[in-house]
Design a protein around this motif. Structure first.
Motif, mmCIF file in Angstrom:
data_model
loop_
_atom_site.group_PDB
_atom_site.id
_atom_site.type_symbol
_atom_site.label_atom_id
_atom_site.label_comp_id
_atom_site.label_asym_id
_atom_site.label_seq_id
_atom_site.Cartn_x
_atom_site.Cartn_y
_atom_site.Cartn_z
ATOM 1 N N GLY A 124 4.181 24.183 18.040
ATOM 2 C CA GLY A 124 4.903 23.316 18.254
ATOM 3 C C GLY A 124 4.766 21.780 18.870
ATOM 4 N N LYS A 125 3.775 22.224 19.652
ATOM 5 C CA LYS A 125 3.408 21.280 21.293
ATOM 6 C C LYS A 125 3.453 20.003 20.832
ATOM 7 C CE LYS A 125 0.417 20.886 24.979
ATOM 8 N NZ LYS A 125 -0.329 21.013 25.382
ATOM 9 N N VAL A 126 3.157 19.236 20.770
ATOM 10 C CA VAL A 126 3.310 18.084 20.433
ATOM 11 C C VAL A 126 1.831 17.434 20.948
ATOM 12 C CG1 VAL A 126 4.021 15.155 20.323
ATOM 13 C CG2 VAL A 126 4.892 17.080 19.941
ATOM 14 N N HIS A 127 1.125 16.575 20.410
ATOM 15 C CA HIS A 127 -0.205 16.579 20.442
ATOM 16 C C HIS A 127 -0.119 14.888 20.973
ATOM 17 C CE1 HIS A 127 -2.533 20.220 20.674
ATOM 18 N NE2 HIS A 127 -2.358 20.571 19.257
ATOM 19 N N LEU A 128 0.468 14.006 19.870
ATOM 20 C CA LEU A 128 0.563 12.767 20.343
ATOM 21 C C LEU A 128 1.718 12.180 19.211
ATOM 22 C CD1 LEU A 128 -0.684 10.493 20.850
ATOM 23 C CD2 LEU A 128 -2.089 10.558 18.350
ATOM 24 N N LEU A 129 2.454 11.323 19.749
ATOM 25 C CA LEU A 129 3.634 10.984 19.508
ATOM 26 C C LEU A 129 3.554 8.961 19.764
ATOM 27 C CD1 LEU A 129 6.863 10.450 18.053
ATOM 28 C CD2 LEU A 129 7.488 11.056 20.703
ATOM 29 N N LYS A 130 3.546 8.497 18.561
ATOM 30 C CA LYS A 130 3.025 7.229 18.219
ATOM 31 C C LYS A 130 3.988 6.401 17.966
ATOM 32 C CE LYS A 130 -0.057 3.397 18.873
ATOM 33 N NZ LYS A 130 -0.846 3.492 20.010
ATOM 34 N N THR A 131 4.457 5.855 18.208
ATOM 35 C CA THR A 131 6.571 4.843 18.079
ATOM 36 C C THR A 131 5.578 3.421 17.709
ATOM 37 O OG1 THR A 131 6.626 4.559 20.114
ATOM 38 C CG2 THR A 131 7.270 6.650 18.553
ATOM 39 N N GLY A 132 6.741 2.517 16.953
ATOM 40 C CA GLY A 132 6.358 1.318 17.146
ATOM 41 C C GLY A 132 5.232 0.095 16.630
ATOM 42 N N ILE A 133 4.581 1.133 15.123
ATOM 43 C CA ILE A 133 3.577 0.819 15.129
ATOM 44 C C ILE A 133 3.823 -0.669 13.406
ATOM 45 C CG2 ILE A 133 1.809 1.662 12.929
ATOM 46 C CD1 ILE A 133 2.068 4.533 14.007
ATOM 47 N N ALA A 134 3.861 -1.322 13.581
ATOM 48 C CA ALA A 134 3.830 -2.648 12.883
ATOM 49 C C ALA A 134 3.777 -2.328 11.133
ATOM 50 C CB ALA A 134 3.998 -4.055 13.486
ATOM 51 N N PRO A 135 4.609 -2.255 11.000
ATOM 52 C CA PRO A 135 4.330 -2.391 8.833
ATOM 53 C C PRO A 135 3.080 -3.162 8.434
ATOM 54 C CG PRO A 135 6.204 -3.548 8.782
ATOM 55 C CD PRO A 135 5.997 -3.014 10.929
ATOM 56 N N GLU A 136 2.823 -4.851 9.280
ATOM 57 C CA GLU A 136 1.892 -5.747 8.790
ATOM 58 C C GLU A 136 0.363 -4.941 9.058
ATOM 59 O OE1 GLU A 136 4.768 -5.887 11.539
ATOM 60 O OE2 GLU A 136 5.641 -6.636 9.740
ATOM 61 N N ARG A 137 0.383 -3.948 9.938
ATOM 62 C CA ARG A 137 -0.927 -3.078 10.865
ATOM 63 C C ARG A 137 -1.275 -2.464 9.261
ATOM 64 N NH1 ARG A 137 -1.503 0.279 15.689
ATOM 65 N NH2 ARG A 137 -4.008 0.019 14.582
ATOM 66 N N LEU A 138 -1.043 -2.286 8.135
ATOM 67 C CA LEU A 138 -1.222 -1.726 6.999
ATOM 68 C C LEU A 138 -1.098 -2.417 5.851
ATOM 69 C CD1 LEU A 138 1.483 1.254 8.461
ATOM 70 C CD2 LEU A 138 -1.268 0.930 9.073
ATOM 71 N N ALA A 139 -1.822 -3.624 6.101
ATOM 72 C CA ALA A 139 -1.562 -5.102 4.873
ATOM 73 C C ALA A 139 -2.871 -4.544 3.964
ATOM 74 C CB ALA A 139 -1.144 -5.944 5.059
ATOM 75 N N SER A 140 -3.745 -3.536 4.815
ATOM 76 C CA SER A 140 -4.838 -2.781 3.806
ATOM 77 C C SER A 140 -5.115 -1.830 3.525
ATOM 78 C CB SER A 140 -5.568 -4.182 4.173
ATOM 79 O OG SER A 140 -5.642 -4.072 5.406
ATOM 80 N N SER A 141 -6.108 -1.246 2.953
ATOM 81 C CA SER A 141 -6.956 -0.191 3.476
ATOM 82 C C SER A 141 -7.372 -0.117 4.838
ATOM 83 C CB SER A 141 -8.045 0.609 1.583
ATOM 84 O OG SER A 141 -8.563 -0.655 1.729
ATOM 85 N N ARG A 142 -7.853 -0.899 4.917
ATOM 86 C CA ARG A 142 -8.968 -1.144 6.369
ATOM 87 C C ARG A 142 -7.974 -1.123 7.914
ATOM 88 N NH1 ARG A 142 -13.383 -3.256 8.014
ATOM 89 N NH2 ARG A 142 -14.025 -3.539 6.034
ATOM 90 N N GLY A 143 -6.720 -1.549 6.506
ATOM 91 C CA GLY A 143 -5.644 -1.589 8.576
ATOM 92 C C GLY A 143 -4.963 0.286 8.669
ATOM 93 N N ILE A 144 -5.040 0.502 7.577
ATOM 94 C CA ILE A 144 -4.848 1.942 7.693
ATOM 95 C C ILE A 144 -6.031 3.229 8.376
ATOM 96 C CG2 ILE A 144 -3.896 4.454 5.782
ATOM 97 C CD1 ILE A 144 -3.060 2.186 3.342
ATOM 98 N N CYS A 145 -6.979 2.793 7.404
ATOM 99 C CA CYS A 145 -8.136 3.116 8.059
ATOM 100 C C CYS A 145 -7.950 3.011 9.561
ATOM 101 C CB CYS A 145 -9.331 3.239 7.714
ATOM 102 S SG CYS A 145 -9.520 4.354 5.699
#
Length: 96
Positions: A44-65
């Motif tokens: 259960g040890k957290v390795h990475l926590l990333k918050t505040g990811i803007a949905p605009e970054r995910l506007a394409s498959s390239r953005g998701i990748c």
């Protein structure tokens, strides 16, 4: 619905599966930003926590990748920082 026609559930599945066998949880905050929590499934040890990811970054498959690649890079850097560096002399003794 995200700009590329994916539902939030589909996006979560893509991101969460990208980090198997680690446990990855994606969630959406009240302000519609995405959070990603990557942890060890057994401890259960957290390795990475990333918050505040803007949905605009995910506007394409390239953005998701790009997001997945960025998270993997941060995860690798975090794990490398936890490993004690081995000197060349120690490496030779270990394999001798």
């Amino acid at each position: 619905m995200l700009p590329i026609g994916l539902s939030a559930l589909e996006l979560r599945n893509i991101v969460e599966c990208a980090f198997l066998p680690l446990h990855c949880t994606c969630s959406t905050a009240d302000n519609a930003t995405l959070s990603v929590d990557i942890s060890d499934p057994q401890t259960g040890k957290v390795h990475l926590l990333k918050t505040g990811i803007a949905p605009e970054r995910l506007a394409s498959s390239r953005g998701i990748c790009n997001l997945i690649a960025e998270l993997r890079t941060e995860l690798t850097a975090e794990q490398a920082a936890l490993v004690e560096p081995v000197t060349h002399a120690q490496r030779q003794v270990r394999y001798a």
